[in-house]
Write a protein that holds these residues in place. Structure first.
Motif, PDB file in Angstrom:
ATOM      1  N   SER A  57     -34.538  53.565  -2.130  1.00  0.00           N
ATOM      2  CA  SER A  57     -34.752  52.391  -1.916  1.00  0.00           C
ATOM      3  C   SER A  57     -36.280  52.219  -1.189  1.00  0.00           C
ATOM      4  N   PRO A  58     -37.014  51.317  -1.181  1.00  0.00           N
ATOM      5  CA  PRO A  58     -38.510  51.385  -0.706  1.00  0.00           C
ATOM      6  C   PRO A  58     -38.119  51.580   1.117  1.00  0.00           C
ATOM      7  N   TYR A  59     -37.135  51.273   1.296  1.00  0.00           N
ATOM      8  CA  TYR A  59     -36.819  51.211   2.795  1.00  0.00           C
ATOM      9  C   TYR A  59     -36.456  52.605   3.594  1.00  0.00           C
ATOM     10  N   GLN A  60     -35.957  53.594   2.550  1.00  0.00           N
ATOM     11  CA  GLN A  60     -35.294  54.642   2.997  1.00  0.00           C
ATOM     12  C   GLN A  60     -36.507  55.490   3.960  1.00  0.00           C
ATOM     13  N   LEU A  61     -37.335  55.869   3.573  1.00  0.00           N
ATOM     14  CA  LEU A  61     -38.801  56.710   4.273  1.00  0.00           C
ATOM     15  C   LEU A  61     -39.014  55.979   5.434  1.00  0.00           C
TER      16      LEU A  61
END
Length: 340
Positions: free
Chosen positions: A36-40
Motif C-alpha cells: 500500500s502507499p502507506y507502508q513505507l
C-alpha cells in the motif's frame, strides 16, 4: 551518565543494530513490493530505535495521502493497526500509538471517523494493550509501561471525542470552535447530554493524572508527554465551560442529575492537585476552585457548612427535590438558566 536502558555494555548497541537492520529490510521490501502507499512512510515513522522520536514529516505525508476519500483513510488506519498488532518492540508500539494520537489531533473528519473504531461495530480493539511486555532491555521494559498507559489514555480520548464531537482534540483551525462559539453551543444542551460530557471529561482527566514518571528524558516519551499535556489544556478549557454552564442552571437540576453531577465533580477534584502539578499551575487553579464552589452549591459541599449530612448529601438537598425539578416550559425551551 549512562541511561539505565544502556546497561550491559555492548548489548544495547547490538539490539539497536538488529532493530536498524529490521527497519532497513522492511523498508526495502515495501519499496520493491509495496502492499500500500502507506507502508513505507509508516515504517519510516515507526522505527525500532528507542531514542529516535516519531517522524512528524512522514506522519504529515500520511495525512495528505489519506485525505482523498473514506477508503484511503480506512486503509491508513488498517495499516497502522496492523503495524501495532504485529510488533513486539516497545519503541515501535509507542510510536504507533503516537501516530494514532497525531492523526486524532491533526486528521480530517473522514480520518477521525475511522479512528473512532470499531468495537462498537464488532471489530477488534487494537488499543487494548494491557498485557504488552517487551523485556529485551531495561529501557524496553520501562517503555512497555508507557505503551500500556498510553493505549489506555488514547481509548479514553477516543471515547471523549465520541461524546463531545470528533473535533474535540483536533488542533486544525478549521475544525476547532472558538471558546465563545463553544459556550453558545453548550448552553443549548439538555442536562442529560451535558452530564454525559462532564463524566467523559472527568474520565479523561483521571487517565491523564496517571501519567508515568519514568524515562522522561527519552525523546519518544517527551513527544508523547507534550501531546498529552496539550490535550489536558484543551480538556480543562472544556471542563471550565461546562462548569460555568452548570452554575447557570443549578435550579433546573433534578435530584438525580445533582447526584450524577456531584460524582463527576468529586472525580475531577481528586485529580486537581496532580494535574496542576503537571501543568505547573498554568491557569488551571481557577477551574478547580470553580469545581469546589459548584459542588458546594449543588449539594456535596465540604465539612462545617452547618448542614446535617447523610452519605455526603445535605438534608436541605434531600428534601428540596421539588424545587430542583425543572418546569416543563424551562426544560424544553431553555435548558440553560442564563436565558431565564
Amino acid at each position: 551518565m549512562r541511561h539505565k536502558g544502556e546497561r550491559g555494555g555492548g548489548g544495547g548497541g547490538l539490539r539497536e543494530l538488529v532493530g536498524a537492520i529490521k527497519d532497513k529490510a522492511s523498508q526495502t521490501r515495501a519499496t520493491f513490493q509495496p502492499p500500500s502507499p502507506y507502508q513505507l512512510p509508516l515504517l519510516r515513522s515507526t522505527t525500532h530505535s528507542p531514542t529516535a522520536p516519531p517522524s512528524l514529516r512522514h506522519l504529515s505525508y500520511l495525512l495528505t495521502l489519506s485525505n482523498s476519500s473514506r477508503s484511503s483513510a480506512s486503509s491508513l488506519v488498517s495499516s497502522l493497526m496492523d503495524r501495532l498488532r504485529h510488533t513486539r518492540s516497545s519503541p515501535v508500539a509507542l510510536k504507533c500509538l503516537f501516530s494514532f494520537h497525531f492523526f486524532l489531533r491533526h486528521g480530517p473528519f473522514i480520518l477521525l471517523d475511522q479512528l473512532s473504531f470499531l468495537p462498537l461495530l464488532g471489530g477488534r480493539n487494537y488499543l487494548n494493550l494491557s498485557s504488552f511486555r517487551d523485556s529485551t532491555s531495561p529501557l524496553s521494559w520501562d517503555l512497555s509501561a508507557w505503551v500500556r498507559w498510553y493505549a489506555s489514555y488514547l481509548e479514553r480520548a477516543v471515547s471523549s471525542c465520541r461524546a463531545l464531537g470528533h473535533h474535540f482534540l483536533n488542533s486544525s483551525s478549521e475544525s476547532t470552535p472558538s471558546p465563545l462559539n463553544d459556550e453558545s453551543k453548550v448552553s443549548s444542551f439538555a442536562n442529560h447530554d451535558l452530564l454525559l460530557e462532564i463524566e467523559s471529561l472527568a474520565g479523561l482527566i483521571e487517565e491523564t493524572s496517571r501519567i508515568l514518571e519514568s524515562c522522561l528524558d527519552n525523546p519518544i516519551v517527551q513527544a508523547v508527554k507534550e501531546y498529552v499535556m496539550d490535550d489536558c489544556t484543551r480538556v480543562i478549557r472544556a471542563v471550565s465551560i461546562r462548569i460555568n454552564e452548570f452554575g447557570e442552571r443549578i435550579e433546573l437540576l433534578s435530584f438525580a442529575d445533582s447526584v450524577e453531577l456531584v460524582c463527576s465533580l468529586r472525580r475531577l477534584e481528586a485529580c486537581g492537585g496532580r494535574v496542576e502539578e503537571m501543568l505547573d499551575g498554568e491557569g488551571s487553579s481557577r477551574v478547580w476552585d470553580s469545581i469546589r464552589v459548584l459542588r458546594g452549591k449543588v449539594g456535596g459541599g465540604g465539612e462545617g457548612d452547618g448542614e446535617s449530612r447523610n452519605g455526603g448529601w445535605s438534608e436541605s438537598a434531600r428534601f428540596d427535590v421539588g424545587r430542583r425539578l425543572p418546569r416543563l416550559s424551562d426544560s424544553v425551551l431553555f435548558p440553560s438558566g442564563r436565558w431565564l
